[in-house]
Design a protein around this motif. Structure first.
Motif, PDB file in Angstrom:
ATOM      1  N   PHE A 289       0.827  -1.196   0.000  1.00 59.10           N
ATOM      2  CA  PHE A 289       0.000   0.000   0.000  1.00 59.10           C
ATOM      3  C   PHE A 289       0.869   1.257   0.000  1.00 59.10           C
ATOM      4  O   PHE A 289       0.587   2.234  -0.708  1.00 59.10           O
ATOM      5  CB  PHE A 289      -0.913  -0.009   1.222  1.00 59.10           C
ATOM      6  CG  PHE A 289      -2.046   0.970   1.149  1.00 59.10           C
ATOM      7  CD1 PHE A 289      -3.040   0.826   0.196  1.00 59.10           C
ATOM      8  CD2 PHE A 289      -2.118   2.040   2.026  1.00 59.10           C
ATOM      9  CE1 PHE A 289      -4.090   1.728   0.121  1.00 59.10           C
ATOM     10  CE2 PHE A 289      -3.161   2.944   1.961  1.00 59.10           C
ATOM     11  CZ  PHE A 289      -4.155   2.793   1.007  1.00 59.10           C
ATOM     12  N   ILE A 290       1.945   1.228   0.769  1.00 60.35           N
ATOM     13  CA  ILE A 290       2.887   2.356   0.798  1.00 60.35           C
ATOM     14  C   ILE A 290       3.570   2.519  -0.561  1.00 60.35           C
ATOM     15  O   ILE A 290       3.714   3.635  -1.067  1.00 60.35           O
ATOM     16  CB  ILE A 290       3.932   2.155   1.909  1.00 60.35           C
ATOM     17  CG1 ILE A 290       3.265   2.232   3.284  1.00 60.35           C
ATOM     18  CG2 ILE A 290       5.049   3.196   1.809  1.00 60.35           C
ATOM     19  CD1 ILE A 290       4.163   1.826   4.437  1.00 60.35           C
ATOM     20  N   ARG A 291       3.981   1.398  -1.154  1.00 61.32           N
ATOM     21  CA  ARG A 291       4.613   1.445  -2.476  1.00 61.32           C
ATOM     22  C   ARG A 291       3.630   1.959  -3.537  1.00 61.32           C
ATOM     23  O   ARG A 291       4.008   2.683  -4.467  1.00 61.32           O
ATOM     24  CB  ARG A 291       5.106   0.055  -2.875  1.00 61.32           C
ATOM     25  CG  ARG A 291       6.040  -0.620  -1.883  1.00 61.32           C
ATOM     26  CD  ARG A 291       7.370   0.083  -1.762  1.00 61.32           C
ATOM     27  NE  ARG A 291       8.222  -0.155  -2.912  1.00 61.32           N
ATOM     28  CZ  ARG A 291       9.395   0.434  -3.105  1.00 61.32           C
ATOM     29  NH1 ARG A 291       9.855   1.293  -2.213  1.00 61.32           N
ATOM     30  NH2 ARG A 291      10.116   0.169  -4.172  1.00 61.32           N
ATOM     31  N   TYR A 292       2.376   1.569  -3.394  1.00 61.07           N
ATOM     32  CA  TYR A 292       1.316   2.004  -4.306  1.00 61.07           C
ATOM     33  C   TYR A 292       1.186   3.528  -4.272  1.00 61.07           C
ATOM     34  O   TYR A 292       1.079   4.193  -5.312  1.00 61.07           O
ATOM     35  CB  TYR A 292       0.011   1.337  -3.876  1.00 61.07           C
ATOM     36  CG  TYR A 292      -1.176   1.502  -4.798  1.00 61.07           C
ATOM     37  CD1 TYR A 292      -1.037   1.723  -6.163  1.00 61.07           C
ATOM     38  CD2 TYR A 292      -2.473   1.409  -4.286  1.00 61.07           C
ATOM     39  CE1 TYR A 292      -2.140   1.856  -6.990  1.00 61.07           C
ATOM     40  CE2 TYR A 292      -3.580   1.524  -5.104  1.00 61.07           C
ATOM     41  CZ  TYR A 292      -3.412   1.757  -6.445  1.00 61.07           C
ATOM     42  OH  TYR A 292      -4.513   1.877  -7.270  1.00 61.07           O
ATOM     43  N   GLU A 293       1.226   4.084  -3.059  1.00 54.75           N
ATOM     44  CA  GLU A 293       1.145   5.536  -2.903  1.00 54.75           C
ATOM     45  C   GLU A 293       2.328   6.225  -3.582  1.00 54.75           C
ATOM     46  O   GLU A 293       2.160   7.217  -4.303  1.00 54.75           O
ATOM     47  CB  GLU A 293       1.106   5.890  -1.425  1.00 54.75           C
ATOM     48  CG  GLU A 293       1.020   7.389  -1.173  1.00 54.75           C
ATOM     49  CD  GLU A 293       0.960   7.720   0.308  1.00 54.75           C
ATOM     50  OE1 GLU A 293       0.438   8.794   0.656  1.00 54.75           O
ATOM     51  OE2 GLU A 293       1.440   6.906   1.113  1.00 54.75           O
ATOM     52  N   ARG A 294       3.524   5.703  -3.378  1.00 57.08           N
ATOM     53  CA  ARG A 294       4.707   6.296  -4.000  1.00 57.08           C
ATOM     54  C   ARG A 294       4.622   6.226  -5.517  1.00 57.08           C
ATOM     55  O   ARG A 294       5.003   7.166  -6.217  1.00 57.08           O
ATOM     56  CB  ARG A 294       5.954   5.570  -3.508  1.00 57.08           C
ATOM     57  CG  ARG A 294       6.285   5.797  -2.043  1.00 57.08           C
ATOM     58  CD  ARG A 294       7.502   4.997  -1.619  1.00 57.08           C
ATOM     59  NE  ARG A 294       7.795   5.154  -0.195  1.00 57.08           N
ATOM     60  CZ  ARG A 294       8.724   4.485   0.454  1.00 57.08           C
ATOM     61  NH1 ARG A 294       9.473   3.589  -0.202  1.00 57.08           N
ATOM     62  NH2 ARG A 294       8.918   4.675   1.738  1.00 57.08           N
ATOM     63  N   CYS A 295       4.137   5.105  -6.010  1.00 60.14           N
ATOM     64  CA  CYS A 295       4.028   4.935  -7.462  1.00 60.14           C
ATOM     65  C   CYS A 295       3.021   5.915  -8.044  1.00 60.14           C
ATOM     66  O   CYS A 295       3.233   6.479  -9.125  1.00 60.14           O
ATOM     67  CB  CYS A 295       3.627   3.487  -7.766  1.00 60.14           C
ATOM     68  SG  CYS A 295       3.862   2.995  -9.486  1.00 60.14           S
ATOM     69  N   PHE A 296       1.913   6.137  -7.325  1.00 59.33           N
ATOM     70  CA  PHE A 296       0.906   7.096  -7.771  1.00 59.33           C
ATOM     71  C   PHE A 296       1.501   8.492  -7.901  1.00 59.33           C
ATOM     72  O   PHE A 296       1.180   9.246  -8.834  1.00 59.33           O
ATOM     73  CB  PHE A 296      -0.247   7.135  -6.768  1.00 59.33           C
ATOM     74  CG  PHE A 296      -1.532   6.588  -7.318  1.00 59.33           C
ATOM     75  CD1 PHE A 296      -2.042   7.014  -8.536  1.00 59.33           C
ATOM     76  CD2 PHE A 296      -2.250   5.640  -6.617  1.00 59.33           C
ATOM     77  CE1 PHE A 296      -3.222   6.517  -9.043  1.00 59.33           C
ATOM     78  CE2 PHE A 296      -3.425   5.125  -7.110  1.00 59.33           C
ATOM     79  CZ  PHE A 296      -3.920   5.570  -8.324  1.00 59.33           C
ATOM     80  N   LYS A 297       2.368   8.863  -6.966  1.00 61.07           N
ATOM     81  CA  LYS A 297       2.941  10.203  -6.964  1.00 61.07           C
ATOM     82  C   LYS A 297       3.851  10.448  -8.170  1.00 61.07           C
ATOM     83  O   LYS A 297       4.166  11.595  -8.481  1.00 61.07           O
ATOM     84  CB  LYS A 297       3.719  10.438  -5.666  1.00 61.07           C
ATOM     85  CG  LYS A 297       2.822  10.564  -4.445  1.00 61.07           C
ATOM     86  CD  LYS A 297       3.629  10.781  -3.173  1.00 61.07           C
ATOM     87  CE  LYS A 297       2.734  10.940  -1.956  1.00 61.07           C
ATOM     88  NZ  LYS A 297       3.506  11.126  -0.702  1.00 61.07           N
ATOM     89  N   GLU A 298       4.261   9.378  -8.826  1.00 61.40           N
ATOM     90  CA  GLU A 298       5.116   9.506 -10.004  1.00 61.40           C
ATOM     91  C   GLU A 298       4.318   9.771 -11.270  1.00 61.40           C
ATOM     92  O   GLU A 298       4.879   9.908 -12.358  1.00 61.40           O
ATOM     93  CB  GLU A 298       5.960   8.235 -10.169  1.00 61.40           C
ATOM     94  CG  GLU A 298       6.937   8.027  -9.015  1.00 61.40           C
ATOM     95  CD  GLU A 298       7.633   6.682  -9.070  1.00 61.40           C
ATOM     96  OE1 GLU A 298       7.545   6.010 -10.117  1.00 61.40           O
ATOM     97  OE2 GLU A 298       8.264   6.304  -8.060  1.00 61.40           O
TER      98      GLU A 298
END
Length: 353
Positions: A289-298
């Motif tokens: 879920f944390i990685r998903y958030e970071r990926c979204f920000k890209e």
């Protein structure tokens, strides 16, 4: 000539060897319930062999490859070697030798590959197919948008011939992509929330047409058959009967949290294997879920990795509908481990063509 391998690759090979050994010897020590599906696949009691459906297709596969005639230890050795080799080809994180929460989750997952592939199983086909799907993301032959379209088509194809719920995963993947253009305050939570709502709507629509909701047809009916076998101590039973629209809606939400954020699993204090699953699953979901958030920000444009997260979280939502027990939830997650592995370390893998 002295051959020296970096510590990260040695670590990967160590856990791969452990998984390989489990793949060979698992048939000698795992409980008999692990082989329930395998008995059906090997014996084909009802002459189900064919090209459509998970059981018919799997039976056909093991007949055509002749693997059904080999001892399970040989089958386990072959299958674990194949999937571990191609998982290794995805890449090995540079700091894989350092004990972190993320790496520890991966160590356990690699070991579990041996547990669930030490016999003829549907998960071997599932794992290999998703390796093939991931290939298009890794190689980046096309734009990110077109690659996403190819992924959706491949998932629909897989759902048509093998596991029908992959067509629902494909639908949710498209919806996640569409929602990424909507200006939500928190897109990652919004996609999961609305994904669950859409899954509920799909199940209710199916129920109104067919007369039986999806979780009734899958999770509830399976657990009813297993109710008195004494082996299914981690069965998922919704507190509300799923034969009404509100019961089915609650059941799907309950199922989603039980297989992805299983805090209620902590009540199985006398079953250490279930407690171990609870912590493995909780940490896996939180990290993803944390990685998903970071990926979204890209951003979305030229972001190939975001499609991996769409598929993973679509899968997690669909699991809330059909998973009959916690053991099956782990088994099926190992079936999509190529995507999970890539998502956990996508920053290191995504730039390699």
């Amino acid at each position: 000539m002295k051959i020296s391998l970096p510590k990260n690759k040695l670590t990967f090979l160590f856990f791969s060897l452990l998984s390989f050994l489990i793949g060979i010897f698992g048939c000698y020590f795992l409980p008999s319930r692990f082989f329930n599906d395998t008995i059906i696949i090997i014996n084909d009691y009802h002459n189900e062999i064919g090209w459509r459906g998970s059981y018919p297709f799997t039976i056909l596969f093991y007949n055509l490859t002749k693997l059904k005639y080999l001892h399970f230890s040989i089958v386990g050795a072959i299958q674990t070697i194949i999937v571990l080799y191609f998982t290794y080809k995805i890449g090995v994180p540079k700091k894989f030798n350092i004990i972190t929460t993320k790496n520890s989750i991966t160590y356990i997952s690699i070991a579990l590959i041996g547990v669930f592939l030490c016999m003829p199983t549907k998960e071997f086909i599932n794992y290999c197919y998703l390796l093939f799907v991931l290939y298009f993301i890794r190689k980046q032959f096309f734009s990110a948008k077109n690659t996403g379209f190819i992924i959706v088509v491949l998932l629909i194809f897989f759902g048509f011939f093998f596991r029908e719920y992959y067509m629902l995963i494909a639908l949710l993947t498209v919806i996640f992509y569409t929602m990424s253009f909507v200006n939500f305050k928190n897109k990652k939570i919004a996609t999961i929330f609305y994904g669950i709502i859409i899954a509920i709507g799909f199940s209710l629509s199916y129920g109104f047409i067919k007369g039986e909701f999806i979780s009734q047809k899958t999770r509830e009916s399976i657990n009813e058959l297993r109710k008195n076998d004494g082996e299914n101590n981690s069965a998922i039973y919704s507190p509300i009967k799923t034969d009404t629209w509100y019961g089915e809606s609650f059941g799907i939400v309950y199922g989603f949290f039980t297989v992805n954020l299983p805090f209620n699993g902590l009540t199985y204090i006398t079953s250490p294997q279930i407690i171990a699953f609870v912590f493995w699953q909780l940490l896996l979901f939180i990290i993803l879920f944390i990685r998903y958030e970071r990926c979204f920000k890209e951003g979305i444009k030229d972001n190939y990795a975001i499609w991996v997260f769409y598929v993973i979280f679509a899968f997690f939502i669909v699991q809330g509908i059909f998973e009959p027990d916690l053991g099956s939830a782990v088994r099926h997650k190992i079936g999509i481990f190529p995507f999970i592995y890539f998502a956990l370390y996508y920053h290191e893998f995504n730039n390699k063509k």
